[in-house]
Write an enzyme that holds these catalytic residues in place. Structure first.
Site, short mmCIF file in Angstrom:
data_model
loop_
_atom_site.label_atom_id
_atom_site.label_comp_id
_atom_site.label_asym_id
_atom_site.label_seq_id
_atom_site.Cartn_x
_atom_site.Cartn_y
_atom_site.Cartn_z
N SER A 130 0.83 -1.21 0.00
CA SER A 130 0.00 0.00 0.00
C SER A 130 0.86 1.25 0.00
O SER A 130 1.98 1.26 0.53
CB SER A 130 -0.86 -0.02 1.26
OG SER A 130 -1.44 1.24 1.50
N TYR A 155 -1.92 -0.86 11.04
CA TYR A 155 -2.14 -1.40 9.68
C TYR A 155 -0.96 -1.03 8.78
O TYR A 155 -0.39 -1.88 8.09
CB TYR A 155 -3.44 -0.84 9.10
CG TYR A 155 -3.53 -0.99 7.60
CD1 TYR A 155 -3.84 -2.22 7.03
CD2 TYR A 155 -3.26 0.09 6.75
CE1 TYR A 155 -3.89 -2.37 5.65
CE2 TYR A 155 -3.31 -0.04 5.37
CZ TYR A 155 -3.61 -1.28 4.83
OH TYR A 155 -3.64 -1.42 3.46
N LYS A 159 2.13 -3.45 6.71
CA LYS A 159 2.53 -3.46 5.29
C LYS A 159 4.04 -3.25 5.18
O LYS A 159 4.72 -3.91 4.40
CB LYS A 159 1.77 -2.39 4.50
CG LYS A 159 0.29 -2.70 4.33
CD LYS A 159 0.05 -3.97 3.48
CE LYS A 159 -1.38 -4.39 3.44
NZ LYS A 159 -1.60 -5.73 2.86
C1 UD1 Z 1 -6.41 4.13 3.70
C2 UD1 Z 1 -4.95 3.81 3.64
C3 UD1 Z 1 -4.66 2.80 2.58
C4 UD1 Z 1 -5.47 1.57 2.85
C5 UD1 Z 1 -6.92 1.93 2.86
C6 UD1 Z 1 -7.67 0.68 3.20
C7 UD1 Z 1 -3.45 5.60 4.23
C8 UD1 Z 1 -2.77 6.83 3.76
N1 UD1 Z 1 -4.22 5.02 3.33
O1 UD1 Z 1 -6.72 4.85 2.52
O2 UD1 Z 1 -3.31 2.44 2.61
O3 UD1 Z 1 -5.20 0.61 1.87
O4 UD1 Z 1 -7.17 2.95 3.83
O5 UD1 Z 1 -8.86 0.89 3.82
O6 UD1 Z 1 -3.31 5.14 5.33
N2 UD1 Z 1 -13.17 10.28 3.41
C9 UD1 Z 1 -14.21 11.13 3.73
N3 UD1 Z 1 -15.34 10.57 4.26
C10 UD1 Z 1 -15.49 9.23 4.49
C11 UD1 Z 1 -14.41 8.38 4.15
C12 UD1 Z 1 -13.26 8.94 3.62
O7 UD1 Z 1 -14.12 12.33 3.55
O8 UD1 Z 1 -16.53 8.81 5.00
C13 UD1 Z 1 -11.95 10.86 2.82
C14 UD1 Z 1 -10.70 10.61 3.64
O9 UD1 Z 1 -10.49 11.64 4.55
C15 UD1 Z 1 -9.64 10.57 2.54
C16 UD1 Z 1 -10.36 10.04 1.32
O10 UD1 Z 1 -11.75 10.22 1.58
O11 UD1 Z 1 -9.21 11.86 2.25
C17 UD1 Z 1 -10.10 8.57 1.08
O12 UD1 Z 1 -10.30 7.84 2.26
P1 UD1 Z 1 -10.35 6.25 2.30
O13 UD1 Z 1 -11.21 5.76 1.21
O14 UD1 Z 1 -10.67 5.83 3.69
O15 UD1 Z 1 -8.87 5.82 1.92
P2 UD1 Z 1 -7.46 6.25 2.56
O16 UD1 Z 1 -7.61 6.71 3.95
O17 UD1 Z 1 -6.81 7.15 1.59
#
Ligand code: UD1
Length: 341
Positions: A130, A155, A159
């Site tokens: 990841s 987590y 990795k």
């Molecule tokens: C994270 C991990 C990634 C992992 C993945 C698995 C990091 C940097 N990334 O991805 O390695 O494989 O989780 O689950 O640790 N968001 C919202 N509202 C929500 C959900 C998300 O605004 O309800 C935003 C988050 O703040 C982020 C983006 O959407 O900016 C993506 O979030 P998400 O889909 O959870 O993925 P990551 O956190 O990037």
């Protein structure tokens, strides 16, 4: 039977999961024979029916934990050409609550499985890593030589630890086991047939399943985590890629390992383009004509502000690049959600 007629069985641990199931399709399309090993602790058996409808036949399936040596004996009875190791726990928040589980399921299982692969003389291993290994990147886009930062969560640590472990395994095997470490950015979307897709159990932690569930009325609204980041529109930036593009990268990595016996390399897999949460919402609305109910909330602890890939190494060495647009990803995710709802 000539050498070319021997079925190239590829062990796919976690093959009933989101990325694993799409990779089983891509493997089959490329002439490999996926063998799914999944104890279904975080996935559902219906995935196998979806795969059957796409492929026209049942995929070989073993309902065992890939770390269970006794249970895995049946899998290794027939020669295994290569392995793709997806099986792992993947929720950042949960890992903070249950670090022991993450160490055991992610690191412990990878150690056990790699030991079995080496014992069985398997030559190719593709590992599901990841972009989390880079933490808060110091320069964007992030290339594979970027420093590995201290992990922000258990987590993330698992990795990093698995990558380190595999480095030692590679050295111990003196090149007998070739290894590709695939560092995914943010996989989203679903197979265009809507026969397989992401099946989050419980409340989704990730953006796109939460978004599609909100549009489907299963959740009241999406909370955007933070609107005060120092980015152009104040929301976080990620590199979202279609799960079918990602699946094809696994095939490309396997083919590369076949041509580079005993090699070990890490590859970033992303589009190379960052999109903000607001851009994802508006791309979804453009792609589907549906409004996304949402509000802006606090930042989520542990989130990095911005990360996107320099994926040129994968393009240069594997001949792989993403083909599907963000709108296509979101239209496919929505088609899948509509089928589920
Ligand atoms: C994270 C991990 C990634 C992992 C993945 C698995 C990091 C940097 N990334 O991805 O390695 O494989 O989780 O689950 O640790 N968001 C919202 N509202 C929500 C959900 C998300 O605004 O309800 C935003 C988050 O703040 C982020 C983006 O959407 O900016 C993506 O979030 P998400 O889909 O959870 O993925 P990551 O956190 O990037």
């Amino acid at each position: 039977m000539s050498q070319n007629d021997i079925p190239r069985r590829i062990l796919v641990t976690g093959g009933a999961g989101f990325i694993g199931s799409h990779t089983a399709v891509a493997l089959t399309e490329a002439g490999y024979v996926p063998v799914i090993v999944d104890d279904l602790r975080n996935s559902r058996p219906e995935v196998l029916d979806g795969l059957e409808r796409i492929l026209g036949h049942r995929v070989e399936f073993h309902a065992v934990d890939c770390a269970d040596e006794e249970g895995m004996k049946a899998v290794f009875k027939t020669p295994v050409h290569g392995a793709i190791h997806f099986a792992a726990d993947k929720a950042v928040g949960e890992s903070v609550e249950a670090p022991e589980q993450y160490f055991s399921n992610n690191i412990g299982a990878t150690a056990k499985l790699t030991q079995m692969l080496r014992k069985a003389g398997v030559q190719h291993l593709v590992f599901s890593s990841s972009c989390t290994v880079y933490g808060e990147a110091t320069a964007l886009p992030v290339g594979e030589t970027a420093p590995i930062q201290p992990a922000a969560s258990p987590y993330g640590f698992t990795k990093q630890a698995c990558e380190t472990l595999l480095g030692y395994s590679h050295a111990a095997g003196q090149g007998e086991l070739g290894i590709a470490l695939l560092r995914y950015f943010n996989p989203i979307g679903a197979h265009p047939s809507a026969e397989i897709g992401e099946l989050p159990i419980g409340t989704p932690a990730n953006l796109v399943p939460f978004l599609t569930q909100s549009v489907a009325g299963l959740r009241s609204e999406l909370t955007v985590f933070g609107e005060d980041y120092p980015t152009a529109d104040g929301t976080c930036i990620r590199d979202y890629l279609h799960v079918c593009d990602l699946a094809e990268a696994h095939v490309a990595a396997l083919q590369w390992l076949e041509g580079h016996s005993g090699a070990m390399e890490a590859f970033n897999l992303g589009t190379g383009k960052g999109s903000s949460v607001k851009e994802v919402i508006s791309a979804f609305e453009t792609a589907t004509g549906r409004a996304v109910p949402h509000r802006f909330g606090d930042r989520r602890p542990g989130d990095v502000m911005a990360i996107y890939a320099d994926a040129s190494k994968a393009e240069d060495l594997l001949g792989w690049r993403t083909k599907r647009s963000l709108e296509e990803c979101l239209a496919d995710a929505w088609r899948w959600q509509e089928k589920l709802a």
